[in-house]
Design an enzyme around this catalytic site. Structure first.
Site, PDB file in Angstrom:
ATOM      1  N   GLU A 197       0.865  -1.116  -0.022  1.00 24.44           N
ATOM      2  CA  GLU A 197       0.034  -0.010   0.082  1.00 24.44           C
ATOM      3  C   GLU A 197       0.770   1.156  -0.003  1.00 24.44           C
ATOM      4  O   GLU A 197       1.966   1.238   0.600  1.00 24.44           O
ATOM      5  CB  GLU A 197      -0.955  -0.023   1.086  1.00 24.44           C
ATOM      6  N   CYS A 254       3.274   8.461   0.803  1.00 21.90           N
ATOM      7  CA  CYS A 254       3.788   7.931   1.709  1.00 21.90           C
ATOM      8  C   CYS A 254       3.715   6.471   1.090  1.00 21.90           C
ATOM      9  O   CYS A 254       3.196   5.734   0.578  1.00 21.90           O
ATOM     10  CB  CYS A 254       2.731   7.696   2.882  1.00 21.90           C
ATOM     11  N   CYS A 310       6.643  -6.382   7.523  1.00 19.20           N
ATOM     12  CA  CYS A 310       8.199  -5.618   8.177  1.00 19.20           C
ATOM     13  C   CYS A 310       8.455  -6.657   9.394  1.00 19.20           C
ATOM     14  O   CYS A 310       7.799  -7.430   9.930  1.00 19.20           O
ATOM     15  CB  CYS A 310       7.623  -4.422   8.795  1.00 19.20           C
ATOM     16  N   CYS A 348       7.014  -3.849  15.868  1.00 18.94           N
ATOM     17  CA  CYS A 348       6.426  -2.789  16.886  1.00 18.94           C
ATOM     18  C   CYS A 348       5.015  -3.241  17.472  1.00 18.94           C
ATOM     19  O   CYS A 348       4.162  -3.683  16.629  1.00 18.94           O
ATOM     20  CB  CYS A 348       6.391  -1.519  16.316  1.00 18.94           C
ATOM     21  N   CYS A 389       1.725  -1.952  15.863  1.00 12.87           N
ATOM     22  CA  CYS A 389       1.723  -1.664  14.406  1.00 12.87           C
ATOM     23  C   CYS A 389       1.173  -2.842  13.815  1.00 12.87           C
ATOM     24  O   CYS A 389       1.388  -4.054  13.946  1.00 12.87           O
ATOM     25  CB  CYS A 389       3.010  -1.046  13.836  1.00 12.87           C
ATOM     26  N   HIS A 407       9.347   6.548  20.602  1.00 18.01           N
ATOM     27  CA  HIS A 407       8.231   5.932  21.288  1.00 18.01           C
ATOM     28  C   HIS A 407       8.351   5.832  22.960  1.00 18.01           C
ATOM     29  O   HIS A 407       7.473   5.251  23.539  1.00 18.01           O
ATOM     30  CB  HIS A 407       7.653   4.535  20.703  1.00 18.01           C
ATOM     31  N   CYS A 443      -1.001   5.998   9.817  1.00  9.08           N
ATOM     32  CA  CYS A 443       0.026   5.375  10.273  1.00  9.08           C
ATOM     33  C   CYS A 443      -0.059   4.046  10.945  1.00  9.08           C
ATOM     34  O   CYS A 443      -0.943   3.934  12.044  1.00  9.08           O
ATOM     35  CB  CYS A 443       0.857   6.164  11.332  1.00  9.08           C
TER      36      CYS A 443
HETATM   37  N1  SAH Z   1       9.657   1.420  10.008  1.00  7.98           N
HETATM   38  C1  SAH Z   1       9.670   3.008   9.814  1.00  7.98           C
HETATM   39  C2  SAH Z   1       8.646   3.585   9.143  1.00  7.98           C
HETATM   40  C3  SAH Z   1       7.441   2.844   9.027  1.00  7.98           C
HETATM   41  S1  SAH Z   1       6.015   3.355  10.335  1.00  7.98           S
HETATM   42  C4  SAH Z   1       9.635   3.313  11.282  1.00  7.98           C
HETATM   43  O1  SAH Z   1       9.163   2.401  12.321  1.00  7.98           O
HETATM   44  O2  SAH Z   1       9.737   4.484  11.596  1.00  7.98           O
HETATM   45  C5  SAH Z   1       5.848   4.941  10.357  1.00  7.98           C
HETATM   46  C6  SAH Z   1       5.282   5.518  11.782  1.00  7.98           C
HETATM   47  O3  SAH Z   1       3.952   5.252  12.173  1.00  7.98           O
HETATM   48  C7  SAH Z   1       6.251   4.941  12.784  1.00  7.98           C
HETATM   49  O4  SAH Z   1       6.687   5.986  13.551  1.00  7.98           O
HETATM   50  C8  SAH Z   1       5.589   3.966  13.307  1.00  7.98           C
HETATM   51  O5  SAH Z   1       6.115   3.730  14.737  1.00  7.98           O
HETATM   52  C9  SAH Z   1       4.139   4.722  13.506  1.00  7.98           C
HETATM   53  N2  SAH Z   1       3.057   3.645  13.539  1.00  7.98           N
HETATM   54  C10 SAH Z   1       3.208   2.426  13.737  1.00  7.98           C
HETATM   55  N3  SAH Z   1       1.856   1.998  14.031  1.00  7.98           N
HETATM   56  C11 SAH Z   1       1.234   2.945  14.579  1.00  7.98           C
HETATM   57  C12 SAH Z   1      -0.139   3.216  14.931  1.00  7.98           C
HETATM   58  N4  SAH Z   1      -1.144   2.097  15.188  1.00  7.98           N
HETATM   59  N5  SAH Z   1      -0.626   4.296  15.364  1.00  7.98           N
HETATM   60  C13 SAH Z   1       0.038   5.271  14.891  1.00  7.98           C
HETATM   61  N6  SAH Z   1       1.496   5.335  14.416  1.00  7.98           N
HETATM   62  C14 SAH Z   1       1.709   4.157  14.333  1.00  7.98           C
END
Ligand code: SAH
Length: 359
Positions: free
Chosen positions: A96, A109, A116, A120, A123, A222, A339
């Site tokens: 996406e 984006c 991935c 996290c 995510c 975070h 995000c």
């Molecule tokens: N792998 C990279 C880029 C992808 S995510 C990274 O970790 O930075 C882009 C941003 O979205 C990151 O800061 C990630 O932590 C955040 N993100 C992931 N899941 C999320 C969620 N459920 N709500 C808000 N932000 C989220």
């Protein structure tokens, strides 16, 4: 019998590589610039349509090379103007990409991996696991499809590498894609219009400093404390918060550039004023700004979004300590384009990955 080698994909080549390939065929090198202009500026994806090339060359190119373009499988538009593009790659895998208008610029984006590996805790993409890396052609291809579909091929736009995947885990292909996109005969995208978001892979951050086209850096922090961060970002175990911050301090920054620290706010987990004060201490003296991202909640994500009051309180503690802070407006939540909400169902995944995705 061995299978014939696949024809090289022109969209995965940097201009000097294409020039060398044409040179090897006895063609003048300026043909490479013409091909770049056709592909990136005019959105053509067939050699036959490149009418300022001699017919014989067009025929030869079509037998020797290919032009691959991700297929637009679906497009969804949010009430706020954000659009989500579901793209299918040559092997049937899906990714996406998201278009976010006016923030204040037009922003794409872009994904760097299918799934991935970083895991996290909050995510959705993490639930897919890593399916595979994207090639430079597939990373730059997303930009071609979005710019073309949105009629923005000749406009200035920004790129954020914040879609699916960890860009620094796919370092070479990601940087190659940025070089392809920066070429003046193509999109001419300057590195200051690119932001690379990473979970904080320290050796790769150090390597970024050596890149002629160094993008803006966003680090997904975070948490300000080691134990909390390990819980939220399991892949972070390898590099401590301290090491990440030190690597950021060493990063040479151009005038007026700053490092962004992303901070997903999770109710009752990392949103206390004490944690904000620790974060401010950690970042003191760094040319930094903090981007708070209130959690985009989803089924299967075991956290909650903090109240607006808690978000304001956290931001207030940072601001009091002279840390520049912004709260990311959630865009496209109604179409699950915000995000952390990018996850692709279907495709070939292992049963455990499928089960995890449904949890
Ligand atoms: N792998 C990279 C880029 C992808 S995510 C990274 O970790 O930075 C882009 C941003 O979205 C990151 O800061 C990630 O932590 C955040 N993100 C992931 N899941 C999320 C969620 N459920 N709500 C808000 N932000 C989220």
């Amino acid at each position: 019998m061995t299978a014939p080698a696949p024809r090289p994909d022109v969209t995965g080549l940097e201009l000097p590589e294409l020039e060398a390939a044409l040179d090897a065929q006895g063609q003048p090198r300026f043909r490479a610039r013409q091909i770049f202009q056709w592909i990136y500026k005019r959105g053509v994806d067939e050699f036959a349509a490149m009418t300022d090339l001699p017919q014989a060359l067009r025929d030869r190119l079509a037998t020797d090379f290919r032009i691959s373009t991700p297929r637009l499988a679906a497009r969804e538009r949010s009430a706020d103007g954000t659009e989500k593009f579901l793209l299918e790659l040559a092997d049937g895998r899906r990714i996406e990409s998201v278009f976010i208008p006016d923030t204040p610029a037009m922003t794409f984006c872009i994904s760097t991996q299918v799934g991935c590996a970083m895991g996290c805790a909050f995510c959705l993409t993490a639930k897919m696991g890593l399916v595979r890396h994207l090639t430079a052609a597939e990373i730059a291809g997303q930009v071609r499809v979005l710019a073309g579909s949105l009629g923005l091929r000749h406009e200035a736009f920004n790129i954020v590498l914040m879609g699916m995947g960890e860009p620094l885990h796919n370092y070479d292909q990601t940087m190659k894609a940025l070089r392809i996109l920066a070429d003046p005969h193509g999109f001419a995208l300057p590195p200051r219009r690119v932001t690379l978001s990473t979970v904080g892979l320290v050796p790769a951050i150090e390597r970024l400093a050596t890149e002629p086209l160094m993008p803006n850096l966003a680090v997904s922090l975070h948490a300000a404390t080691e134990s909390l961060r390990t819980e939220l970002v399991p892949s972070g175990r390898k590099y401590s918060v301290r090491e990440i911050i030190e690597a950021c301090r060493r990063l040479p920054l151009q005038k007026r550039r700053r490092i962004t620290f992303e901070y997903v706010l999770l109710a009752g987990v990392n949103d206390s004023p004490d944690e904000a004060a620790r974060l401010a201490r950690l970042l003191s003296g760094l040319r930094a700004k903090v981007n708070l991202i209130p959690l985009n909640a989803a089924p299967g994500i075991p956290f909650e979004r903090p109240s607006d009051a808690a978000i304001d309180r956290f931001a207030g503690v940072l601001a009091e300590r002279r840390i520049t802070v912004s709260v990311r407006k959630s865009r496209g939540r109604d179409i699950r384009a915000a995000c952390g909400q990018l996850i692709v169902e279907g495709g070939r995944r292992s049963p455990t990955q499928r089960a995890a995705a449904l949890m």
